[in-house]
Design a protein around this motif. Structure first.
Motif, PDB file in Angstrom:
ATOM      1  N   MET A 113       0.821  -1.261   0.188  1.00 52.12           N
ATOM      2  CA  MET A 113       0.025  -0.008   0.015  1.00 52.12           C
ATOM      3  C   MET A 113       0.839   1.368  -0.041  1.00 52.12           C
ATOM      4  N   ILE A 114       1.897   1.273   0.764  1.00 56.45           N
ATOM      5  CA  ILE A 114       2.639   2.469   1.029  1.00 56.45           C
ATOM      6  C   ILE A 114       3.812   2.454   0.025  1.00 56.45           C
ATOM      7  N   ASP A 115       4.555   1.307  -0.522  1.00 59.51           N
ATOM      8  CA  ASP A 115       5.513   1.445  -1.262  1.00 59.51           C
ATOM      9  C   ASP A 115       5.492   2.445  -2.611  1.00 59.51           C
ATOM     10  N   PRO A 116       4.366   2.822  -3.094  1.00 56.38           N
ATOM     11  CA  PRO A 116       4.439   3.668  -4.338  1.00 56.38           C
ATOM     12  C   PRO A 116       4.751   5.097  -3.808  1.00 56.38           C
ATOM     13  N   LEU A 117       4.329   5.437  -2.515  1.00 64.14           N
ATOM     14  CA  LEU A 117       4.995   6.493  -2.089  1.00 64.14           C
ATOM     15  C   LEU A 117       6.429   6.846  -2.237  1.00 64.14           C
ATOM     16  N   ARG A 118       7.223   5.809  -1.982  1.00 63.71           N
ATOM     17  CA  ARG A 118       8.598   5.894  -1.858  1.00 63.71           C
ATOM     18  C   ARG A 118       9.122   6.305  -3.091  1.00 63.71           C
ATOM     19  N   LYS A 119       8.410   5.855  -4.215  1.00 61.28           N
ATOM     20  CA  LYS A 119       9.005   6.050  -5.491  1.00 61.28           C
ATOM     21  C   LYS A 119       8.674   7.613  -5.967  1.00 61.28           C
ATOM     22  N   ILE A 120       7.351   8.294  -5.599  1.00 59.21           N
ATOM     23  CA  ILE A 120       7.158   9.344  -5.754  1.00 59.21           C
ATOM     24  C   ILE A 120       8.035  10.477  -5.249  1.00 59.21           C
ATOM     25  N   LEU A 121       8.332  10.048  -3.545  1.00 56.54           N
ATOM     26  CA  LEU A 121       9.206  11.006  -2.999  1.00 56.54           C
ATOM     27  C   LEU A 121      10.418  11.051  -3.541  1.00 56.54           C
ATOM     28  N   GLY A 122      11.217   9.875  -4.156  1.00 54.59           N
ATOM     29  CA  GLY A 122      12.358   9.934  -4.972  1.00 54.59           C
ATOM     30  C   GLY A 122      12.291  10.802  -6.013  1.00 54.59           C
ATOM     31  N   HIS A 123      11.328  10.728  -6.840  1.00 54.84           N
ATOM     32  CA  HIS A 123      11.364  11.559  -8.159  1.00 54.84           C
ATOM     33  C   HIS A 123      11.167  13.128  -7.936  1.00 54.84           C
ATOM     34  N   ILE A 124      10.521  13.218  -6.528  1.00 56.08           N
ATOM     35  CA  ILE A 124      10.462  14.893  -6.307  1.00 56.08           C
ATOM     36  C   ILE A 124      12.016  15.471  -5.828  1.00 56.08           C
ATOM     37  N   PHE A 125      12.391  14.465  -4.999  1.00 54.39           N
ATOM     38  CA  PHE A 125      13.902  15.091  -4.645  1.00 54.39           C
ATOM     39  C   PHE A 125      14.918  15.234  -5.784  1.00 54.39           C
ATOM     40  N   ILE A 126      14.797  14.186  -6.699  1.00 48.90           N
ATOM     41  CA  ILE A 126      15.695  14.342  -7.912  1.00 48.90           C
ATOM     42  C   ILE A 126      15.258  15.612  -8.614  1.00 48.90           C
ATOM     43  N   ALA A 127      13.914  15.915  -8.808  1.00 51.52           N
ATOM     44  CA  ALA A 127      13.448  17.045  -9.630  1.00 51.52           C
ATOM     45  C   ALA A 127      13.857  18.310  -9.267  1.00 51.52           C
ATOM     46  N   VAL A 128      13.856  18.319  -7.798  1.00 56.38           N
ATOM     47  CA  VAL A 128      14.390  19.951  -7.137  1.00 56.38           C
ATOM     48  C   VAL A 128      15.718  19.853  -7.074  1.00 56.38           C
ATOM     49  N   GLY A 129      16.510  18.850  -7.312  1.00 56.00           N
ATOM     50  CA  GLY A 129      17.949  18.751  -7.582  1.00 56.00           C
ATOM     51  C   GLY A 129      18.623  18.479  -6.202  1.00 56.00           C
ATOM     52  N   LYS A 130      17.837  17.586  -5.327  1.00 54.92           N
ATOM     53  CA  LYS A 130      18.101  17.461  -4.109  1.00 54.92           C
ATOM     54  C   LYS A 130      18.058  16.067  -3.519  1.00 54.92           C
ATOM     55  N   PRO A 131      18.610  15.197  -4.503  1.00 57.83           N
ATOM     56  CA  PRO A 131      18.730  13.729  -4.447  1.00 57.83           C
ATOM     57  C   PRO A 131      19.490  13.118  -3.011  1.00 57.83           C
ATOM     58  N   GLU A 132      20.289  13.988  -2.391  1.00 62.88           N
ATOM     59  CA  GLU A 132      20.864  13.895  -1.265  1.00 62.88           C
ATOM     60  C   GLU A 132      19.922  13.855  -0.103  1.00 62.88           C
ATOM     61  N   ALA A 133      18.787  14.509  -0.068  1.00 63.28           N
ATOM     62  CA  ALA A 133      17.999  14.715   1.101  1.00 63.28           C
ATOM     63  C   ALA A 133      17.120  13.280   1.347  1.00 63.28           C
ATOM     64  N   LEU A 134      17.516  12.232   0.465  1.00 62.84           N
ATOM     65  CA  LEU A 134      16.796  10.954   0.711  1.00 62.84           C
ATOM     66  C   LEU A 134      17.982  10.119   1.384  1.00 62.84           C
ATOM     67  N   ILE A 135      19.240  10.715   1.735  1.00 67.08           N
ATOM     68  CA  ILE A 135      20.244   9.814   2.534  1.00 67.08           C
ATOM     69  C   ILE A 135      19.753   9.770   3.859  1.00 67.08           C
ATOM     70  N   PRO A 136      18.983  10.656   4.675  1.00 67.27           N
ATOM     71  CA  PRO A 136      18.587  10.276   6.125  1.00 67.27           C
ATOM     72  C   PRO A 136      17.430   9.315   6.008  1.00 67.27           C
ATOM     73  N   SER A 137      16.747   9.236   4.927  1.00 64.63           N
ATOM     74  CA  SER A 137      15.684   8.197   4.827  1.00 64.63           C
ATOM     75  C   SER A 137      16.272   6.940   4.716  1.00 64.63           C
ATOM     76  N   LEU A 138      17.056   6.709   3.786  1.00 62.83           N
ATOM     77  CA  LEU A 138      17.892   5.291   3.836  1.00 62.83           C
ATOM     78  C   LEU A 138      18.722   4.844   4.853  1.00 62.83           C
ATOM     79  N   ILE A 139      19.316   5.845   5.597  1.00 68.29           N
ATOM     80  CA  ILE A 139      19.811   5.464   6.917  1.00 68.29           C
ATOM     81  C   ILE A 139      18.865   4.598   7.648  1.00 68.29           C
ATOM     82  N   VAL A 140      17.735   5.343   8.294  1.00 70.35           N
ATOM     83  CA  VAL A 140      16.836   5.272   8.806  1.00 70.35           C
ATOM     84  C   VAL A 140      15.996   3.721   8.451  1.00 70.35           C
ATOM     85  N   ARG A 141      16.067   3.547   7.304  1.00 66.79           N
ATOM     86  CA  ARG A 141      15.460   2.235   6.653  1.00 66.79           C
ATOM     87  C   ARG A 141      16.435   1.130   7.057  1.00 66.79           C
TER      88      ARG A 141
END
Length: 259
Positions: A113-141
């Motif tokens: 149910m919630i996995d598709p949101l992960r992909k949306i968030l990834g696309h957003i951060f890449i679009a705004v030029g901040k892919p590094e913003a995903l690093i804290p999320s990955l560490i927590v995972r």
């Protein structure tokens, strides 16, 4: 890193729980990733749209909220239907020898149910030029998943591994959503509140109907799950249309645009 997270649980299960457990878990997990295939065309189109609107916070927020609404409502409806027919689904598609994966499969439907949101968030951060913003999320995972495997996994087997995967995804998405507030305006309650309420009420009504009227469902292996899935979807959609008019009007405007 995402691929590594998707494989850690399989590797860990095979090493510590054995070949049979790995077979059950890997099959259950593979079903939980089918929404990635289902929503991939939409997400690929949206990725380009996000990039075009990266400098316009208000328009980017509108597109994000619209996309997340469509995908989350669809995911909850689909996973709700699969939940109510989960046992029959396994029997029909795989056979009775795969029934030991049932509880893990049901837990992983939350992942679905919630996995598709992960992909949306990834696309957003890449679009705004901040892919590094995903690093804290990955560490927590990684932290949550590792802790879950060595606590829940050892104690509850593949059910514990499935629970760890769900907790990992919830924690990772939560951290990513906190980061996203710097670039997008959204409401977590609006994103998940409505679908969750419809899911819980629909499932509860279906459970009560099945327990009160023993003959409401056919005992036929094919007809029974179809009736249950259709009944769930009817209740879910009725609640959606009656009580969540803002989301319903959004869907109607997209599916039936005015001339």
């Amino acid at each position: 890193s995402i691929m590594a997270l998707d494989r850690i649980d399989n590797i860990w299960t095979g090493v510590y729980l054995g070949k049979d457990a790995l077979g059950y878990y890997s099959r259950a997990f593979s079903f939980s990733t089918y929404t990635r295939i289902l929503f991939a065309p939409i997400e690929n189109v949206l990725a380009g749209t996000y990039a075009e609107l990266k400098s316009n916070r208000s328009k980017l927020s509108v597109v994000f909220n619209t996309a997340s609404s469509i995908i989350i409502w669809s995911s909850f409806a689909l996973c709700g239907m699969l939940t109510v027919v989960s046992k029959e689904f396994i029997l029909i598609v795989l056979g009775s020898k795969w029934l030991p994966m049932l509880d893990a499969f049901r837990l992983l439907l939350i992942f679905m149910m919630i996995d598709p949101l992960r992909k949306i968030l990834g696309h957003i951060f890449i679009a705004v030029g901040k892919p590094e913003a995903l690093i804290p999320s990955l560490i927590v995972r990684f932290i949550v998943f590792g802790a879950g495997l060595y606590t829940l996994g050892f104690k509850y087997g593949i059910i514990g591994v499935a629970a760890s995967a769900v907790l990992m995804l919830i924690a990772g998405n939560a951290v990513a959503l906190l980061q996203l507030r710097k670039y997008i305006d959204f409401s977590v309650m609006r994103m998940f509140g409505g679908p969750a309420i419809c899911l819980i009420i629909s499932g509860s009504i279906l459970y009560l109907l099945g327990g009160t009227y023993e003959g409401i469902y056919s005992q036929n292996m094919i007809v029974s799950p179809l009736i249950k899935a259709a009944t769930f979807l009817l209740i879910f959609l009725s609640l959606f249309i009656l009580f969540f008019q803002k989301d319903f009007k959004l869907w109607r405007s997209l599916l039936l645009p005015s001339k």
